[in-house]
Design a protein around this motif. Sequence first.
Motif, PDB file in Angstrom:
ATOM      1  N   GLY A   1       3.472   4.418  -4.758  1.00 23.85           N
ATOM      2  CA  GLY A   1       2.234   5.175  -4.991  1.00 23.85           C
ATOM      3  C   GLY A   1       1.281   5.061  -3.814  1.00 23.85           C
ATOM      4  N   LEU A   2       1.150   3.844  -3.279  1.00 22.03           N
ATOM      5  CA  LEU A   2       0.265   3.653  -2.124  1.00 22.03           C
ATOM      6  C   LEU A   2       0.752   4.449  -0.921  1.00 22.03           C
ATOM      7  CD1 LEU A   2      -0.544  -0.179  -2.305  1.00 22.03           C
ATOM      8  CD2 LEU A   2      -2.101   1.723  -2.722  1.00 22.03           C
ATOM      9  N   ILE A   3       2.068   4.410  -0.725  1.00 19.43           N
ATOM     10  CA  ILE A   3       2.641   5.152   0.398  1.00 19.43           C
ATOM     11  C   ILE A   3       2.374   6.651   0.224  1.00 19.43           C
ATOM     12  CG2 ILE A   3       4.818   5.760   1.581  1.00 19.43           C
ATOM     13  CD1 ILE A   3       4.583   2.895   2.048  1.00 19.43           C
ATOM     14  N   ALA A   4       2.505   7.102  -1.043  1.00 17.71           N
ATOM     15  CA  ALA A   4       2.292   8.535  -1.309  1.00 17.71           C
ATOM     16  C   ALA A   4       0.838   8.932  -1.043  1.00 17.71           C
ATOM     17  CB  ALA A   4       2.680   8.864  -2.744  1.00 17.71           C
ATOM     18  N   VAL A   5      -0.093   8.095  -1.483  1.00 14.66           N
ATOM     19  CA  VAL A   5      -1.509   8.387  -1.239  1.00 14.66           C
ATOM     20  C   VAL A   5      -1.780   8.425   0.272  1.00 14.66           C
ATOM     21  CG1 VAL A   5      -3.848   7.448  -1.437  1.00 14.66           C
ATOM     22  CG2 VAL A   5      -2.366   7.511  -3.436  1.00 14.66           C
ATOM     23  N   GLY A   6      -1.158   7.496   0.979  1.00 16.87           N
ATOM     24  CA  GLY A   6      -1.306   7.463   2.437  1.00 16.87           C
ATOM     25  C   GLY A   6      -0.753   8.729   3.072  1.00 16.87           C
ATOM     26  N   ALA A   7       0.392   9.188   2.558  1.00 17.28           N
ATOM     27  CA  ALA A   7       1.016  10.390   3.113  1.00 17.28           C
ATOM     28  C   ALA A   7       0.119  11.609   2.896  1.00 17.28           C
ATOM     29  CB  ALA A   7       2.383  10.610   2.476  1.00 17.28           C
ATOM     30  N   GLU A   8      -0.405  11.744   1.679  1.00 13.50           N
ATOM     31  CA  GLU A   8      -1.276  12.885   1.393  1.00 13.50           C
ATOM     32  C   GLU A   8      -2.496  12.877   2.321  1.00 13.50           C
ATOM     33  OE1 GLU A   8      -2.110  12.471  -2.784  1.00 13.50           O
ATOM     34  OE2 GLU A   8       0.022  12.728  -3.255  1.00 13.50           O
TER      35      GLU A   8
END
Lengths: 329, 401
Positions: free
Chosen positions: A272-279
Amino acid sequence: MTTDARRRSPVRLHVVSGKGGTGKTTVAAALALALASGGKRVLLCEVEGRQGIASLFDVAPLPYAERRIAVGSDGGEVSALAIDTEAALLEYLAMFYHLGRAGKLLDRFGVIDFATTVAPGVRDVLLIGKVYEATRRSERGRSAYDAVVLDAPPTGRIGRFLNVNTEVAGIAKTGPIRRQASSIMQLLTSDKTRVHLVTSLEEMAVQETLDALDELTRLRLGLGVVIVNAVTEPHLPGEAIDEAATGQLDEARVAASLKEAGVGADASVVAGLIAVGAEHAVRIRLQEEQRNRLEGIRPAVVELPALNEGVDLGGLYELAHELRESQEF
Amino acid sequence: MARKTPRRPARQPSRSNRARVGPLRGRLSDVPALKVDELIANRDISIMVCCGSGGVGKTTTSASIALRAAEQGRRVVVLTIDPARRLAQSMGLSELDNDPKPVSGVDESNGGRLDAMMLDMKRTFDEVVESHASPEKSSQILANPFYQALSSSFAGTQEYMAMEKLGQLHAEALGSGRWDLIVVDTPPSRSALDFLDAPERLSSFLDGRLIRLLLAPARGPARFLSVGVSAVTSTISKVLGGQMLRDVQTFVAAFDTLFGGFRSRADKTYQILKDPQTAFLVVASPDADALREAAFFVERLAEDHMPLAGLVLNRVSPPVAQGLSAQTALAAAERLSEDDALTAALLRLHAERLDTIGRERSLRRRFAAAHPTVATVTIAALATDVHDLSSLRSVGALAAA
């Protein structure tokens, strides 16, 4: 621009347009606050009947009367006016033609209603006419306002809105309407008027801004500043932006750091953290692309930060401060 | 001021003293779901109108629903009333014009199609004049300077022409069967619902005394000449100037026979919009301004008895991983800021997103509390801008999920 230069600045009317949803009203209000600094008197006008200024300053809906809604930190003041076409027309008739009773007669014949709601174009003439009157008004030998800020219609309609008096002058060959239309166009195309465009760093908003710049130039209206609103600050360290945007962040490293920080995080939290970072990174890269598209345009570009807590009065003063610091107004 | 002529009811409900009715507390789980695919599959629905304030993704929403409907077998035409080139942009087209053009790249395997057009108000107006007036009269009208300004440059003409065009498309859809669904993308902000007022405005003018006064010279000077009329005429002439008044009168006289047709067609379109074959979609984004405007549209549609299908809430922040609170994330970010700036930044972004999600939920709850029966669908924000068919397709899928 230095303080001296600002004192000499001939600009009296600041027209603020922009794509819907980019924060046009917010920026117009912040600009009014910024211009009021140093003891200036500023009028902030809205013409869309949305009561956007009232909700921004958290006051009761504005009547058709100029009301003081905010004071500057050093003595200046901002008044606000929500322009109502019917009231503006009656006021105009009374002011220039002394039509007290004839005005009522016109109303009985449906002329007022026709002019303000049925007939295309007349609304815009009246709205701009009122702004013109406020800009030119003098009281006790000096201008009633040092500056007028107009929260104008969005970019899609701004050219038609501001240029309506040219059309009017085209159909009224002589007479009082002709004279009025000509003096309004003279003000709008003079160095006393500047049109500022608010945009966000999103593709469609930037495109509309570029289109509007072309249109305004064609109409010989004075371009002011392009104000880029709600800019997201990059949170990730510079080198991580590209990695994050392309999904190359190291999950194991993030998981290890979380463990070190004492956060019990399972794989889904890490993902989830990685996804938020990607967005976030994708957003930052898009912003950069759109920022590049604004490079080389003629007007100066000023950026305002996104206010994460939503816009309140404190936020407005913060934006006003940024606008003042830019020294472009 | 006392008014002797019956006035149309206030065009827009007052924004100031609105009484809120309904339960005071809204639970998001109680909000009925707006099922976009069911709407699309419902063949009784032949018009969808998207309205909402500017910048909420209205054009994207109409385009993506139109595309989804087309790919599910509907024969769709999408009409944008907006002067800016929004629809063209979001569909990746370089330009649209007044005649619907097929959108390429649409999957037509289910028997559907997608056409798109942008309202060109001048051409629509010219065409109406040409098809409803004699050649001689129409060239007289088209050459009138007053007509030229009216048809090309004045705000407000658009609303009349929008009704006209919508009526034309609907008639063509019924007649030729070329389309079975019309999706309308309305202009932003204040004027978004103004086109609903077009028939009433025309009527107030045509049934009023002003038009008779304007037509008086054409029909013989002595006909209506009372003291009131001459006072009004001289006042108007004083304000407009004699030449402009004469131009207006010439225009109105030439146009006299066309007004009635405008009114009856606008009335008919208005009735179609009230009919259950129409579905209004109010589009908003989860911020206070847009939701306030959405509430305004919902109430306005209810007042006019227009069939509201529901609220499309665009650009809602996507959810984050469960099980990590904002506080924990911020505290951990603090501890890590020296050692691992990247992870610290991710934790801050996570906390920031949670804040935003919380704020959006509370705005949605407030809207739901005031409008508990409005079916709603939320569409998660995409990280990228929507500007081509494939991203429109993704938005459509999100809307239907």
